[in-house]
Design an enzyme around this catalytic site. Structure first.
Site, mmCIF file in Angstrom:
data_model
loop_
_atom_site.group_PDB
_atom_site.id
_atom_site.type_symbol
_atom_site.label_atom_id
_atom_site.label_comp_id
_atom_site.label_asym_id
_atom_site.label_seq_id
_atom_site.Cartn_x
_atom_site.Cartn_y
_atom_site.Cartn_z
ATOM 1 N N SER A 40 4.758 -34.585 -23.572
ATOM 2 C CA SER A 40 3.498 -34.053 -23.059
ATOM 3 C C SER A 40 3.726 -32.684 -22.410
ATOM 4 O O SER A 40 4.290 -31.799 -23.026
ATOM 5 C CB SER A 40 2.879 -35.065 -22.087
ATOM 6 O OG SER A 40 1.517 -34.788 -21.891
ATOM 7 N N ASP A 154 0.440 -38.983 -27.321
ATOM 8 C CA ASP A 154 1.292 -38.621 -26.187
ATOM 9 C C ASP A 154 2.563 -39.481 -26.123
ATOM 10 O O ASP A 154 2.504 -40.706 -26.092
ATOM 11 C CB ASP A 154 0.469 -38.824 -24.911
ATOM 12 C CG ASP A 154 1.144 -38.267 -23.673
ATOM 13 O OD1 ASP A 154 2.350 -38.014 -23.702
ATOM 14 O OD2 ASP A 154 0.425 -38.096 -22.667
#
Length: 326
Positions: A40, A154
């Site tokens: 991320s 993610d």
């Protein structure tokens, strides 16, 4: 060249600006980073450093604060999320052109999550931005990436602090930056936000108010999703906190299973996931936390060095003692 570092950067949204401060402090003290793993926001900052564009990235973030990020949001109607994320990628490429991960001077590993299997998808070759885009796909917010019959989101869903992906060298320093540390909530009491009450004026006034809200759907949506005050436990706030608490636990497990030399912990309560107006403060916090951790680490190492060389055995003293006791 100073001691080499293998650096793991966790996810954590706007708190990830602390990663910039961490890297700055490491470099200022003569450390050399040879390997980075990230997910991320950790993948973004790690990539910017590996590409030699960390300062340009910091300038971009600090120039307009939250506006630097929010102005790059490209909204879409999708059942996977309401932000495409491509516009931000294109903006980053203006000062940090795309390249292949394997061509970078720093070993960079970026992790995403396969939504079908729940497994890590690790990028170590190919386009840097292809890897970043998959790793930052926050479920239900930023649309997933469809790649090779897989839906990728993610990396923090299953591996928020990817210590296991680092390429180590003998004698290097293992540094982990955990953006999911305690406390989770601010310590001060936060006043409840009162519910909106219908204005007087009958049905017509209420209909006009509802029509105004409908026309401002984008602004209302952004405010609802990106509100990090935790004053009202709405739908998106609940989902976000559930995700962050899960990531917090996974990060703790990763730390417990690795022999981390220097652990820099940034509390969840220090900054909201989307509070990009706090970028300057988070950079400073990252640098200060790293300075404190390295001060302790280096002091311990100096103490160990001073006491590590064995003292020369005094045979004469032993003979005198034996003679005295005879």
């Amino acid at each position: 060249m100073g001691r080499q570092v293998a650096l793991a950067l966790s996810g954590g949204g706007a708190r990830g600006m602390a990663h910039i401060g961490v890297i700055r402090e490491l470099l200022s003290r003569g450390y050399s980073i040879h390997s980075i793993s990230g997910c991320s926001i950790g993948s973004v900052v790690g990539a910017m450093y590996a590409m030699g564009k960390l300062q340009e990235f910091a300038d971009f973030i600090l120039e307009d604060g939250a506006q630097a990020i929010f102005s790059q949001l490209d909204f879409t109607f999708s059942d996977q999320g309401f932000i495409k994320g491509q516009k931000l990628i294109e903006r980053l490429q203006e000062f940090a052109p795309d390249c292949n991960l394997e061509d970078l001077p720093v070993r960079l590993s970026i992790v995403a999550t396969d939504m079908n299997t729940g497994e890590d998808v690790v990028y170590e070759t190919g386009s840097v931005y292809r890897a970043i885009r998959a790793s930052v796909a926050i479920p239900a917010v930023i649309t997933a990436v469809h790649e090779a019959d897989r839906w990728l989101v993610d990396g923090g869903v299953v591996n928020p602090l990817p210590l296991n992906l680092l390429h180590r060298k003998e004698g290097d320093l293992l540094v982990a930056v955990n953006l999911y540390a305690s406390p989770v909530f601010e310590t001060e009491n936060v006043a409840d936000v009162p519910e909106k009450t219908a204005t007087e004026g009958g049905v017509v006034s209420q209909m006009r108010a509802r029509w105004s809200e409908l026309k401002a759907w984008k602004g209302n949506l952004v405010q609802s999703v990106f509100d990090d005050t935790h004053k009202k436990m709405g739908y998106f706030t609940t989902l976000r906190l559930m995700s962050e608490l899960a990531s917090k636990r996974l990060a703790e497990v990763a730390i417990q299973s690795a022999a981390v030399d220097a652990l820099i912990e940034i509390p969840i309560a220090s900054c909201g996931l989307f509070s990009f107006a706090e970028c300057a403060r988070m950079i400073q916090m990252g640098q200060e936390h790293t300075r404190n951790v390295l001060n302790v680490l280096e002091a311990k190492e100096e103490t160990r060095k001073d006491g590590s060389s064995p003292k020369r055995f005094d045979w004469r003293k032993l003979l005198r003692l034996l003679h005295r006791n005879a």
